[in-house]
Write a protein that holds these residues in place. Structure first.
Motif, PDB file in Angstrom:
ATOM      1  N   GLN A 291      30.844  65.106  53.700  1.00 46.88           N
ATOM      2  CA  GLN A 291      29.618  65.339  52.962  1.00 46.88           C
ATOM      3  C   GLN A 291      28.810  66.627  53.253  1.00 46.88           C
ATOM      4  N   ARG A 292      29.136  67.291  52.558  1.00 50.79           N
ATOM      5  CA  ARG A 292      28.460  69.018  52.023  1.00 50.79           C
ATOM      6  C   ARG A 292      27.297  69.187  52.282  1.00 50.79           C
ATOM      7  N   VAL A 293      26.734  69.644  53.258  1.00 50.91           N
ATOM      8  CA  VAL A 293      25.138  70.033  53.026  1.00 50.91           C
ATOM      9  C   VAL A 293      24.910  71.550  53.153  1.00 50.91           C
ATOM     10  N   THR A 294      23.757  71.621  52.512  1.00 52.59           N
ATOM     11  CA  THR A 294      23.753  73.418  52.026  1.00 52.59           C
ATOM     12  C   THR A 294      21.566  73.087  51.843  1.00 52.59           C
ATOM     13  N   PRO A 295      21.531  73.671  52.676  1.00 47.25           N
ATOM     14  CA  PRO A 295      19.896  74.030  52.698  1.00 47.25           C
ATOM     15  C   PRO A 295      19.085  75.207  51.557  1.00 47.25           C
ATOM     16  N   LEU A 296      18.450  74.570  50.806  1.00 46.24           N
ATOM     17  CA  LEU A 296      17.906  75.641  49.745  1.00 46.24           C
ATOM     18  C   LEU A 296      16.219  76.018  50.558  1.00 46.24           C
ATOM     19  N   GLY A 297      16.064  75.652  51.155  1.00 44.73           N
ATOM     20  CA  GLY A 297      14.258  75.722  51.978  1.00 44.73           C
ATOM     21  C   GLY A 297      13.384  74.931  50.434  1.00 44.73           C
ATOM     22  N   HIS A 298      11.764  74.929  51.817  1.00 45.87           N
ATOM     23  CA  HIS A 298      11.041  74.413  50.986  1.00 45.87           C
ATOM     24  C   HIS A 298      11.297  72.956  50.792  1.00 45.87           C
ATOM     25  N   GLY A 299      12.381  72.296  52.337  1.00 49.57           N
ATOM     26  CA  GLY A 299      12.331  70.947  52.715  1.00 49.57           C
ATOM     27  C   GLY A 299      13.436  70.397  51.300  1.00 49.57           C
ATOM     28  N   ASP A 300      14.304  71.575  50.575  1.00 47.69           N
ATOM     29  CA  ASP A 300      15.643  71.496  48.996  1.00 47.69           C
ATOM     30  C   ASP A 300      16.452  71.294  50.483  1.00 47.69           C
ATOM     31  N   TRP A 301      17.142  70.434  49.656  1.00 44.71           N
ATOM     32  CA  TRP A 301      18.769  70.062  50.552  1.00 44.71           C
ATOM     33  C   TRP A 301      19.924  69.461  48.891  1.00 44.71           C
ATOM     34  N   VAL A 302      20.751  70.459  49.001  1.00 42.80           N
ATOM     35  CA  VAL A 302      22.457  70.424  48.359  1.00 42.80           C
ATOM     36  C   VAL A 302      22.966  69.339  48.828  1.00 42.80           C
ATOM     37  N   VAL A 303      23.635  68.568  48.434  1.00 37.25           N
ATOM     38  CA  VAL A 303      24.521  67.496  49.576  1.00 37.25           C
ATOM     39  C   VAL A 303      25.311  66.320  48.165  1.00 37.25           C
ATOM     40  N   GLU A 304      26.730  67.170  48.294  1.00 37.95           N
ATOM     41  CA  GLU A 304      28.169  66.707  47.801  1.00 37.95           C
ATOM     42  C   GLU A 304      28.573  66.095  48.688  1.00 37.95           C
ATOM     43  N   ILE A 305      29.452  64.500  47.426  1.00 34.24           N
ATOM     44  CA  ILE A 305      30.222  63.815  49.206  1.00 34.24           C
ATOM     45  C   ILE A 305      31.058  63.133  48.418  1.00 34.24           C
ATOM     46  N   GLY A 306      32.092  63.614  48.735  1.00 31.83           N
ATOM     47  CA  GLY A 306      33.903  62.969  47.717  1.00 31.83           C
ATOM     48  C   GLY A 306      34.462  62.060  49.172  1.00 31.83           C
ATOM     49  N   ASP A 307      35.993  62.891  48.822  1.00 33.64           N
ATOM     50  CA  ASP A 307      36.990  62.497  49.681  1.00 33.64           C
ATOM     51  C   ASP A 307      37.822  63.507  51.352  1.00 33.64           C
ATOM     52  N   ALA A 308      37.334  62.278  51.959  1.00 33.64           N
ATOM     53  CA  ALA A 308      37.457  63.679  53.588  1.00 33.64           C
ATOM     54  C   ALA A 308      38.573  65.256  53.315  1.00 33.64           C
ATOM     55  N   ALA A 309      38.304  66.103  53.971  1.00 32.64           N
ATOM     56  CA  ALA A 309      39.271  67.006  54.272  1.00 32.64           C
ATOM     57  C   ALA A 309      38.648  67.599  55.794  1.00 32.64           C
ATOM     58  N   ALA A 310      39.262  68.465  56.454  1.00 33.14           N
ATOM     59  CA  ALA A 310      39.453  68.633  57.587  1.00 33.14           C
ATOM     60  C   ALA A 310      38.142  69.794  57.679  1.00 33.14           C
ATOM     61  N   GLY A 311      37.165  69.593  59.362  1.00 29.78           N
ATOM     62  CA  GLY A 311      36.676  70.837  58.589  1.00 29.78           C
ATOM     63  C   GLY A 311      34.816  71.344  58.670  1.00 29.78           C
ATOM     64  N   ALA A 431      36.289  57.274  61.039  1.00 26.34           N
ATOM     65  CA  ALA A 431      37.389  57.506  62.110  1.00 26.34           C
ATOM     66  C   ALA A 431      38.418  58.117  61.420  1.00 26.34           C
ATOM     67  N   TRP A 432      38.873  58.841  63.126  1.00 29.78           N
ATOM     68  CA  TRP A 432      39.621  59.583  62.876  1.00 29.78           C
ATOM     69  C   TRP A 432      41.100  59.161  62.266  1.00 29.78           C
ATOM     70  N   VAL A 433      41.056  59.568  61.170  1.00 30.57           N
ATOM     71  CA  VAL A 433      42.751  59.579  60.228  1.00 30.57           C
ATOM     72  C   VAL A 433      43.468  60.652  60.493  1.00 30.57           C
ATOM     73  N   ASP A 434      44.927  60.836  60.241  1.00 33.55           N
ATOM     74  CA  ASP A 434      45.437  62.262  59.532  1.00 33.55           C
ATOM     75  C   ASP A 434      44.590  63.418  60.336  1.00 33.55           C
ATOM     76  N   GLY A 435      44.229  63.788  60.966  1.00 34.14           N
ATOM     77  CA  GLY A 435      43.374  65.116  61.312  1.00 34.14           C
ATOM     78  C   GLY A 435      41.962  65.054  60.345  1.00 34.14           C
ATOM     79  N   ARG A 436      41.373  63.841  60.247  1.00 34.92           N
ATOM     80  CA  ARG A 436      40.012  64.142  59.261  1.00 34.92           C
ATOM     81  C   ARG A 436      39.254  63.023  59.792  1.00 34.92           C
ATOM     82  N   TRP A 437      38.032  62.703  59.666  1.00 37.08           N
ATOM     83  CA  TRP A 437      37.095  62.032  59.701  1.00 37.08           C
ATOM     84  C   TRP A 437      36.958  61.070  58.588  1.00 37.08           C
ATOM     85  N   GLN A 438      37.260  59.636  58.520  1.00 42.52           N
ATOM     86  CA  GLN A 438      37.199  58.818  57.388  1.00 42.52           C
ATOM     87  C   GLN A 438      36.082  58.084  57.335  1.00 42.52           C
ATOM     88  N   SER A 439      35.505  57.275  56.530  1.00 37.36           N
ATOM     89  CA  SER A 439      34.701  56.021  56.289  1.00 37.36           C
ATOM     90  C   SER A 439      35.392  55.079  55.608  1.00 37.36           C
TER      91      SER A 439
END
Length: 500
Positions: A291-311, A431-439
């Motif tokens: 889940q990637r989270v980007t604040p836009l200001g003024h109480g707005d947020w962009v959230v992008e969700i997909g396959d797990a990637a470390a970092g 859970a921590w699987v293959d070097g990244r957190w997976q749901s």
């Protein structure tokens, strides 16, 4: 999914700096009882009883909060009882808390030792654990807070204070503004009270509470926002406080509408959400490896969700593998169940799907009105809602040496309790699987991009105290397919959200 009781179990007490405590004048009788009625959106949901007694050596304050929530299929009772013992000048001697969140009470009992430390016994699911607590400098319990509140009523201004919560055993740093005296209408008539505004900076944003205090430092009225409604406590007679509760549709209040239907195909790909809270101080979601989270200001947020990637989030710590009061990974019955479920698998990648599928079958009595049970309780009852699936799965993972966390958030459903196209409160496991957190979602049997993570932690229900208020503020304005999320994007999101 039941809302966290912690948002209701606040102690209506506060304190300015300890230096002010010595000036408070205590004219309280030997025994004193205050009754309060608890209202949500104008509907009665419970009561609070506060007993304060004193002898020649100590003051004991007992606060007993009892609420009943109508979840659509019946009444669910819940309660929190706290007791603090202090010297006559407000110095802590001991504390006790009992929380009724499931069929078994969870209990915390702390007693001051000769060296000034506290011997603490925590009991969850009938299993005690013992630890030692060094008292946080300057933190106050109930009567020390009350005495300080009495001083704060004397003049307008700002104060900073530290409050110790016996339930969580944590200290909340609080800013207090004294706004002045007002006439306040209570059920038994008007009272002239000091209006004070309490502001607490939590990991998820700012929580505000309005308080009205009498000259003895007793809270006579308190209010805060919860699930988009006003939660109010009012001092009144015993008959008023114990009057029958009233129906309120809390389940609907916890849902968040989806701006459009999300097909199964959409949920299997990457999704981009525009989330609005209307408050820049409130961070609605967390950054994860999915889940990637980007604040836009003024109480707005962009959230992008997909396959797990470390970092996207920090790597595991030792705490992510250890047993605790709720994830009792070292209990013999949990360890035996984990070994059975793993079936000889030797890697986290092979083990986690087996554990998920095992838990999906093991909990064969779904109780959507259930409380918050520990892993040991769930192994014995085979029942619970999504929280039970998540708690048991996380405990089994830790028993197998796999770092795991309990996630609380929302999941999309086409239909739920007569409502269409909504996100409902939900819990699952990272859970921590293959070097990244997976749901892994044992309740639904699958994880997809229609899971929005709001928080994650060690399985302790009090860790998620602010989520009930967050659900009332959050609105999903847009949902659309998104391109894949790269590790570099996730690392950027982690940096962007670290300052919040």
């Amino acid at each position: 999914m039941r809302k966290w009781l912690a948002a209701l179990s606040m102690a209506f007490a506060l304190s300015p700096s300890p230096a002010l405590v010595a000036r408070a004048v205590d004219a309280a009788p030997a025994t004193d009882t205050t009754w309060m009625t608890v209202l949500l959106a104008g509907r009665k949901i419970g009561h609070l009883r506060i007993d304060r007694s004193r002898d020649d050596h100590a003051v004991t304050t007992t606060q007993d909060l009892q609420i009943e929530l109508d979840r659509g299929s019946g009444i669910t009772p819940m309660g929190v009882l706290t007791r603090s013992t202090e010297t006559l000048d407000g110095q802590p001697l001991g504390f006790y808390a009992r929380s009724s969140l499931s069929s078994s009470d969870s209990i915390v009992d702390g007693e001051r030792q000769a060296d000034g430390s506290y011997a603490v016994t925590s009991t969850v699911g009938g299993l005690p654990t013992r630890s030692t607590l060094s008292w946080p400098a300057g933190a106050l319990l109930s009567d020390g807070q009350r005495r300080a509140m009495a001083v704060a009523t004397r003049q307008t201004g700002h104060y900073t204070l530290d409050l110790f919560d016996p339930v969580t055993r944590e200290v909340a740093s609080v800013d207090l503004e004294v706004l002045g005296d007002e006439s306040v209408q209570l059920p038994d008539g008007p009272e002239w009270l000091s209006h004070q505004r309490e502001v607490v900076q939590t990991p998820r944003g700012v929580q505000r509470m309005e308080l009205w205090i009498n000259a003895r430092g007793e809270t006579r009225k308190g209010s805060l926002d919860m699930l988009g409604h006003e939660l109010v406590m009012l001092a009144c007679s015993q008959a008023c406080a114990l009057a029958p509760v009233q129906d309120i549709d809390l389940l609907r209040a916890a849902m968040v509408d989806s701006p459009q239907p999300l097909s199964a195909a959409m949920r299997q790909g990457f999704l981009r959400y525009l989330i609005h809270t209307g408050d820049d101080d409130t961070r609605p979601v967390i950054a994860t490896d999915e889940q990637r989270v980007t604040p836009l200001g003024h109480g707005d947020w962009v959230v992008e969700i997909g396959d797990a990637a470390a970092g996207g989030q920090a790597t595991p710590t030792l705490e992510d593998t250890q047993a605790n009061a709720w994830l009792q990974a070292d209990a013999p019955e949990v360890r035996a169940l984990a070994a059975k479920a793993a079936g000889g698998a030797t890697t986290a990648q092979a083990t986690m799907p087996r554990l998920r599928d095992f838990v999906s079958r093991y909990i064969d009595r779904h109780d959507k009105d259930g409380g918050y049970a520990s892993a040991v309780e769930i192994t014995r009852t085979h029942e619970g809602d999504c929280k039970a699936y998540a708690v048991l799965l996380a405990a089994l993972a830790r028993a197998e040496g796999i770092p795991a966390r309990v996630v609380t958030g929302m999941v999309y459903v086409d239909h739920y309790a007569g409502n269409a196209r909504v996100f409902v409160p939900h819990a699952w496991v990272q859970a921590w699987v293959d070097g990244r957190w997976q749901s892994f979602d044992a309740a639904l049997g699958r994880f997809d991009s229609a899971h929005i993570a709001l928080d994650s932690g060690d399985g302790d229900p009090w860790h998620f105290a602010n989520l009930s208020n967050l659900l009332g503020q959050l609105r999903i304005a847009e949902v659309a397919p998104a391109p894949g999320i790269s590790p570099a994007m996730l690392r950027g999101a982690a940096v962007a959200t670290r300052d919040w």
